[in-house]
Design an enzyme around this catalytic site. Structure first.
Site, PDB file in Angstrom:
ATOM      1  N   ASP A 115       0.831  -1.203   0.000  1.00 49.27           N
ATOM      2  CA  ASP A 115       0.000   0.000   0.000  1.00 49.27           C
ATOM      3  C   ASP A 115       0.867   1.256   0.000  1.00 49.27           C
ATOM      4  OD1 ASP A 115      -2.180  -1.675   0.210  1.00 49.27           O
ATOM      5  OD2 ASP A 115      -2.372  -1.433   2.383  1.00 49.27           O
ATOM      6  N   ARG A 154     -11.793  -0.365  -7.108  1.00 51.32           N
ATOM      7  CA  ARG A 154     -11.615   0.190  -5.762  1.00 51.32           C
ATOM      8  C   ARG A 154     -11.326   1.686  -5.814  1.00 51.32           C
ATOM      9  NH1 ARG A 154      -8.355  -4.490  -2.301  1.00 51.32           N
ATOM     10  NH2 ARG A 154      -9.641  -6.234  -3.022  1.00 51.32           N
TER      11      ARG A 154
END
Length: 522
Positions: free
Chosen positions: A161, A243
């Site tokens: 991430d 997303r």
């Protein structure tokens, strides 16, 4: 790959003590460069988000120095602003021991509070290294670029991430950042902006998320519904597979975002989530709103959005798009005030304001960019750390000469091949590209005001057809500034004031691929 995808400590001995304690290059700052503006959206709630306001300001050029600054505070909650210059990498980021929790190869903001990290000077780039926020509160991250963070391959950081939050996180404002990958999960990347396990009161504003399989999520699974109160505004999502974001439970507010090239799905409201979607501009995308890949539905309230060349798939099984004519399925009350630009001007205002190194400009709510007043005063000059030897001069921003004028500009063209984007030629990345729909076509760089250009640099991506003929044209007048045969590279011509310059490909052996169209004043 797919498509192919932030006050000062007053002038007392305390400032000197901080510098000596943490051993970083705590340097004089030429201007007030700490966090600018006031937290917006849900980050303004729950007591507000002020980051390191009221504390010392230091400067760091490595990840280790960031950790030293965090660990050198009197306590884990002593306010601090860390100004970052240069490139932070796994190689210059070591674990630091002491009254803090850090780790090598990741910027760790764990079990701490009241911290601002802000990029200054010529910019701050976190390359292949993610920012991990855990059991923390009152954090500001502003004016930085985080890119190429992997969860597999080498090096790995932060679970893949770019910015990840998890476990009892409260009040985070991420503003004017650029988050980017260069592929999807199969290429080793994960999410750009993820929140899990009881993360609340977060705002992502004036930022760019691009070239990733996954934009970000709220909730790690259908049962992780403790997250919420998230605001996303004035951001650009570009070349994202899905997303954008994925919501599992909780409340989220999306307004004045520009979604461009969402390849598979966009705002995925599921598992009881409530999304309020106001005055956004969705462009050249697929299934930009709905519940996808699950039977556990979420809901949405839609107001004033524009759907420009959006395709919608049929409802079937776990695939439930909101379109082709989205209507509200819930009502979401917003507790804070916010200013809405008309959706029609969102692409332009976002282009001028979003991302790192854009001057921290914001919209005035009337489709006009403005620069907010700094929330801090100029920092004082602390005594250098005894371990630093000869005092290090303060870094200065290099002169604008040689600046690529295409960065922050706009782009359009005559046509674009499947999976390509006009914006790819001005994104500063050679991993994305534009192709015409065929062997010939035009791609252009454009500005809001007349700009002097005398040099164009064409960077081509591998795998495309060879250009055999081209010309550079002043779109304002139609005048040909330069022309030639064969593959163009650096093209010079007399300095010309214009608002739009065209690269016209008039001949090619196949379909060419233009990764970057850089423009320069000299």
């Amino acid at each position: 790959m797919r498509r192919p995808l932030a006050l000062r400590l007053l002038a007392t001995g305390a400032t000197m003590a901080v510098a000596a304690t943490i051993g970083v290059n705590a340097l004089a700052v030429p201007e007030a460069q700490a966090a600018t503006g006031t937290a917006t959206g849900f980050a303004s709630q729950n007591g507000g988000t002020t980051g390191g306001a009221g504390g010392a300001t230091v400067r760091a050029t490595t990840g280790t120095q960031i950790h030293e600054a965090l660990c050198g505070r009197a306590s884990a909650s002593t306010p601090i602003t860390i100004e970052v210059v240069g490139t932070i990498t796994p190689a210059n980021t070591a674990k630091v021991s002491g009254s803090c929790n850090t780790a090598a190869g990741v910027i760790e903001l764990k079990q701490i509070s009241n911290v601002t990290i802000v990029g200054v000077g010529s910019g701050a780039v976190f390359n292949e290294i993610g920012i991990h926020i855990r059991e923390a509160r009152n954090i500001i991250i502003q004016n930085v670029t985080v890119k190429n963070v992997k969860k597999s391959g080498s090096p790995t950081s932060n679970g893949g991430d770019a910015i990840g939050m998890e476990t009892d996180v409260r009040n985070v404002w991420v503003d004017h950042v650029t988050l980017e990958a260069s592929g999807g999960e199969s290429e080793g990347f994960d999410g750009l902006f993820d929140m899990k396990d009881n993360t609340q009161y977060v705002t992502l504003s004036y930022s760019i998320l691009r070239n990733s399989g996954r934009g970000g999520l709220v909730g790690s699974s259908e049962s992780d519904r403790s997250n919420g109160f998230i605001t996303y505004h004035n951001n650009k999502y570009e070349n994202i597979d899905s997303r954008a974001p994925l919501l599992r439970g909780g409340v989220a507010h999306m307004y004045n975002n520009h979604y461009y090239s969402l390849n598979e799905s966009g705002i995925n409201s599921r598992a009881g989530a409530k999304a309020r979607v106001d005055n956004n501009y969705f462009e050249d995308s697929k299934d930009v709103l709905g519940t996808f890949y699950t039977s556990e539905a979420g809901t949405w309230q839609v107001n004033g959005n524009i759907f420009d060349n959006v395709t919608w798939s049929s409802r079937s099984g776990d695939n439930n798009p909101a379109g082709p004519n989205p209507v509200s399925t819930t009502t979401v009350s917003i507790p804070y005030s916010f200013r809405l630009d008309a959706a029609s001007c969102v692409p332009d205002i976002v282009r001028q304001t979003a991302g790192a190194n854009t001057g921290l400009r914001v919209s005035n709510g009337s489709c006009t960019p403005t620069t907010p007043s700094p929330t801090t005063s100029p920092t004082t000059t602390p005594t250098p750390s005894p371990t630093s030897g000869t005092p290090t001069p303060t870094p200065t921003t290099p002169p604008a000469t040689g600046t690529n004028l295409s960065l922050g500009a706009g782009a359009d063209g005559s046509s674009k091949g499947s999976g390509t984007s006009y914006g790819a030629v001005i994104d500063g990345s050679t991993s994305t590209y534009w192709s015409p729909n065929g062997s010939t076509g035009r791609v252009s760089v454009k500005w809001d005001a007349a700009t002097t250009v005398s040099r164009v640099v064409v960077k081509q991506a591998s795998g495309g057809g060879s250009i055999t003929a081209w010309r550079v044209v002043n779109n304002d007048t139609g005048a040909v500034l330069a022309s030639g045969s064969g593959s163009p590279s650096t093209i010079t011509f007399g300095a010309t004031s214009l608002t739009k310059v065209n690269l016209e490909i008039t001949g090619a052996s196949g379909t060419p691929r233009i990764a970057e169209l850089e423009t320069y004043a000299g």
